[in-house]
Every structure is written in C-alpha cells, then in structure tokens.
Design a protein around this motif. Structure first.
Motif, PDB file in Angstrom:
ATOM      1  N   THR A 195       0.834  -1.211   0.000  1.00  9.44           N
ATOM      2  CA  THR A 195       0.000   0.000   0.000  1.00  9.44           C
ATOM      3  C   THR A 195       0.861   1.251   0.000  1.00  9.44           C
ATOM      4  O   THR A 195       0.644   2.184  -0.790  1.00  9.44           O
ATOM      5  CB  THR A 195      -0.941   0.007   1.214  1.00  9.44           C
ATOM      6  N   LEU A 196       1.865   1.288   0.866  1.00  6.56           N
ATOM      7  CA  LEU A 196       2.723   2.472   0.954  1.00  6.56           C
ATOM      8  C   LEU A 196       3.565   2.660  -0.310  1.00  6.56           C
ATOM      9  O   LEU A 196       3.937   3.785  -0.649  1.00  6.56           O
ATOM     10  CB  LEU A 196       3.623   2.372   2.188  1.00  6.56           C
ATOM     11  N   ILE A 224       1.978   9.778   1.214  1.00 12.28           N
ATOM     12  CA  ILE A 224       1.878   9.258   2.582  1.00 12.28           C
ATOM     13  C   ILE A 224       1.831  10.436   3.546  1.00 12.28           C
ATOM     14  O   ILE A 224       2.727  11.289   3.548  1.00 12.28           O
ATOM     15  CB  ILE A 224       3.075   8.356   2.934  1.00 12.28           C
ATOM     16  N   ALA A 225       0.777  10.495   4.355  1.00 16.94           N
ATOM     17  CA  ALA A 225       0.652  11.502   5.412  1.00 16.94           C
ATOM     18  C   ALA A 225       1.166  10.880   6.701  1.00 16.94           C
ATOM     19  O   ALA A 225       0.586   9.917   7.212  1.00 16.94           O
ATOM     20  CB  ALA A 225      -0.806  11.941   5.566  1.00 16.94           C
ATOM     21  N   ARG A 238      10.440  12.654   9.491  1.00 16.54           N
ATOM     22  CA  ARG A 238      11.817  12.208   9.718  1.00 16.54           C
ATOM     23  C   ARG A 238      11.838  10.796  10.288  1.00 16.54           C
ATOM     24  O   ARG A 238      12.647   9.957   9.904  1.00 16.54           O
ATOM     25  CB  ARG A 238      12.533  13.173  10.659  1.00 16.54           C
ATOM     26  N   HIS A 239      10.931  10.537  11.225  1.00 18.70           N
ATOM     27  CA  HIS A 239      10.840   9.200  11.819  1.00 18.70           C
ATOM     28  C   HIS A 239      10.400   8.178  10.775  1.00 18.70           C
ATOM     29  O   HIS A 239      11.000   7.101  10.645  1.00 18.70           O
ATOM     30  CB  HIS A 239       9.839   9.228  12.989  1.00 18.70           C
ATOM     31  N   SER A 240       9.368   8.516  10.018  1.00 18.38           N
ATOM     32  CA  SER A 240       8.830   7.571   9.037  1.00 18.38           C
ATOM     33  C   SER A 240       9.770   7.344   7.868  1.00 18.38           C
ATOM     34  O   SER A 240       9.740   6.286   7.236  1.00 18.38           O
ATOM     35  CB  SER A 240       7.476   8.061   8.523  1.00 18.38           C
ATOM     36  N   ALA A 241      10.638   8.315   7.577  1.00 17.76           N
ATOM     37  CA  ALA A 241      11.583   8.159   6.466  1.00 17.76           C
ATOM     38  C   ALA A 241      12.483   6.936   6.684  1.00 17.76           C
ATOM     39  O   ALA A 241      12.842   6.241   5.724  1.00 17.76           O
ATOM     40  CB  ALA A 241      12.423   9.415   6.312  1.00 17.76           C
ATOM     41  N   LYS A 242      12.830   6.649   7.925  1.00 15.02           N
ATOM     42  CA  LYS A 242      13.677   5.491   8.229  1.00 15.02           C
ATOM     43  C   LYS A 242      12.936   4.188   7.932  1.00 15.02           C
ATOM     44  O   LYS A 242      13.512   3.235   7.404  1.00 15.02           O
ATOM     45  CB  LYS A 242      14.113   5.535   9.689  1.00 15.02           C
ATOM     46  N   PRO A 289       6.269   9.912  -1.874  1.00 12.84           N
ATOM     47  CA  PRO A 289       6.444  11.206  -1.190  1.00 12.84           C
ATOM     48  C   PRO A 289       5.739  11.237   0.168  1.00 12.84           C
ATOM     49  O   PRO A 289       4.684  10.631   0.350  1.00 12.84           O
ATOM     50  CB  PRO A 289       5.801  12.200  -2.156  1.00 12.84           C
ATOM     51  N   LEU A 290       6.356  11.969   1.099  1.00 12.98           N
ATOM     52  CA  LEU A 290       5.843  12.113   2.459  1.00 12.98           C
ATOM     53  C   LEU A 290       5.373  13.539   2.701  1.00 12.98           C
ATOM     54  O   LEU A 290       5.976  14.501   2.212  1.00 12.98           O
ATOM     55  CB  LEU A 290       6.940  11.799   3.481  1.00 12.98           C
ATOM     56  N   VAL A 291       4.306  13.688   3.498  1.00 13.11           N
ATOM     57  CA  VAL A 291       3.884  14.998   3.972  1.00 13.11           C
ATOM     58  C   VAL A 291       3.513  14.843   5.440  1.00 13.11           C
ATOM     59  O   VAL A 291       3.041  13.783   5.868  1.00 13.11           O
ATOM     60  CB  VAL A 291       2.676  15.528   3.148  1.00 13.11           C
TER      61      VAL A 291
END
Length: 279
Positions: free
Chosen positions: A26-27, A33-34, A39-43, A53-55
C-alpha cells in the motif's frame, strides 16, 4: 495501483518484522503518505525501499492541511495515513482526517497491523472479553487521581498508555484509588529487545517498578483488572423507580449517591443494579 481512497495503515511498534506485506504494498503504490513525523517515518520507508512522497500530518496540523489532503483524494489520488508506530488514531493523530474524508464521501480503507493496546492485552493474562482503552491519564496528580477514582468501579479490564517518567506516580495513585490488591500488568517496550511484562497486585507491581529504574524507561502500556462484580441484590420497586428517574437526569454514579440518601439502599448496589439492567 491502489484504488482512490484514504488508507489507514498500521506500522510496527518496534520490531520491523511485524510490518505486514499489504502495508508495504500500500505504501509503495499510493500517491502520497501523510505521516505523523516525516523524519521518523523516512527510516521505516527506507528500510522497505518505499519511495512514495511524504507529507506531515500530526496533532498540530491545521484545517488547511486536512483540506489539502481531502482535495487530493477527491481528485482521484490515493493517500496513506501512518503514525510513528502502531495503528493510527489509537492515541495518535488522524481522527480529523478520517472524519473529513468520510464526510466528503471518500472511501476509507483500514490496513491492519501492530497495535500496542491489543498486543499488551493479548499477553497480559487479564480478561479480554470486555476492555476499555483510556489512553493517557492526566499528567497532573490531582486530575489523575480524580480520573482513577471515577474508573475504580468499572468491571472491564482498563488499558492506559503512560509516560516512563510518570509510571511510578501513576502506580502510587492507582494503589490509592483501586486498592493494593487489584491485579495490574505493566507491559514495557513491546516487540523490542527489552520487552518486559510485570504482573501482580497493584502494590507488588508498584514496589517492583520503584526498585528497578529500568522499569521506568521506554514505552509503557498499563493494564488493570476490572473491579469484582458485585452480586446483584434485588431492589424493591420504590428503589428501582427512584434510581431510574435520577439516572435519566444525572450520571449514574451521581444518581446512585443521591438515590442512597432517598432510599437507604447502598449506592454501590443501586449503581450495579442500574448498570446490569439498563438496555
């Protein structure tokens, strides 16, 4: 490619092996991705080779950020919502976004996975047929003690999150409100290297935490056995009528206290009768 929807995706609470394949897929395939903390989720995303992409979307996100995400969803894009760990909305951000998505007619899809509440309950040894997740107790002692006093009579298992620097004070307040013999479980650092379950009476667990500073570290789930059920005592017709009338206008505990003064029947019996007989 995912169908246009808001995907509420659970992520690991410690052990990355608990990431379910559907969550990874899914990701990898949503448009955006919200995340509670980018920074935490980037790992996490780097570990699973997810380049979406993250927001940021967190407790302090304003209505403008919510509107931006809803607009993208209405335009036919798919968006995933994740928190720092576990299932979003369970003491984590996301409620406003999910509510707004449903109000806008956007499909909301859960992608289940890790949840600290359920993980702790499943291994606690406490009754799991009825339970209440209460989130974090108030940080200040007076408010915390008041809330615990309100919950002391509940017969279902109670589950809390607690900060490590407050766990000992909370256990002290719990002993005072629930009594020293109520069964308690402290589940700490679930799925991680130093995962620990401490169980016993409230007094025993408090003393073990007080004597071991390691038990005052990490992420903590606190579980408390429900109050023993009071054997139902048959109430006379007048007591039933008084309690029913008062409970229609007042919270049950206040109603039972006032009904005791009127009828002479113990408030605990009145309260228990009301709880067991209401529709």
């Amino acid at each position: 490619m995912n169908e246009p929807a808001l995907y509420v995706v659970a992520t690991p609470i410690g052990n990355l092996g608990d990431m379910v394949p559907r969550a990874v897929e899914t990701l990898q395939t949503v448009a955006l991705i919200a995340a509670e903390d980018t920074r935490h989720s980037a790992k996490l995303l780097e570990h699973f080779h997810i380049k979406t992409p993250l927001v940021a979307y967190h407790d302090h996100s304003d209505s403008h950020r919510t509107a931006q995400l809803i607009a993208r969803l209405q335009a036919g894009e798919s968006v995933a919502l994740i928190s720092d760990a576990g299932t979003p909305l369970v003491s984590d951000p996301g409620y406003q976004l999910v509510a707004a998505a449903r109000a806008a007619g956007v499909r909301v899809v859960p992608v289940p996975g890790a949840c600290a509440v359920i993980a702790a309950l499943s291994a606690s040894g406490l009754a799991s047929d009825r339970f209440s997740f209460e989130g974090f107790l108030p940080a200040k002692q007076v408010a915390r003690s008041k809330r615990l006093a309100e919950l002391a009579g509940d017969t279902q298992t109670l589950i809390f999150y607690e900060a490590p620097h407050r766990i000992l004070a909370t256990l002290e307040d719990l002993v005072a409100a629930f009594g020293p013999e109520r069964q308690v479980v402290v589940a700490r650092e679930l799925t991680k290297t130093f995962e620990t379950f401490l169980s016993g009476s409230a007094c025993e667990v408090r003393d073990r935490v007080a004597g071991d500073s390691n038990q005052q570290r990490g992420e903590i789930v606190l579980l408390v056995a429900g109050a023993p059920k009071v054997q139902t005592v048959a109430l006379d017709e007048r007591a039933q009528q008084v309690m029913t009338l008062l409970a229609a206008e007042l919270p049950p505990k206040k109603a039972s206290a006032l009904a005791e003064q009127i009828t002479g029947v113990k408030k605990k019996q009145l309260y228990q009768w009301y709880v067991e007989t209401r529709p």
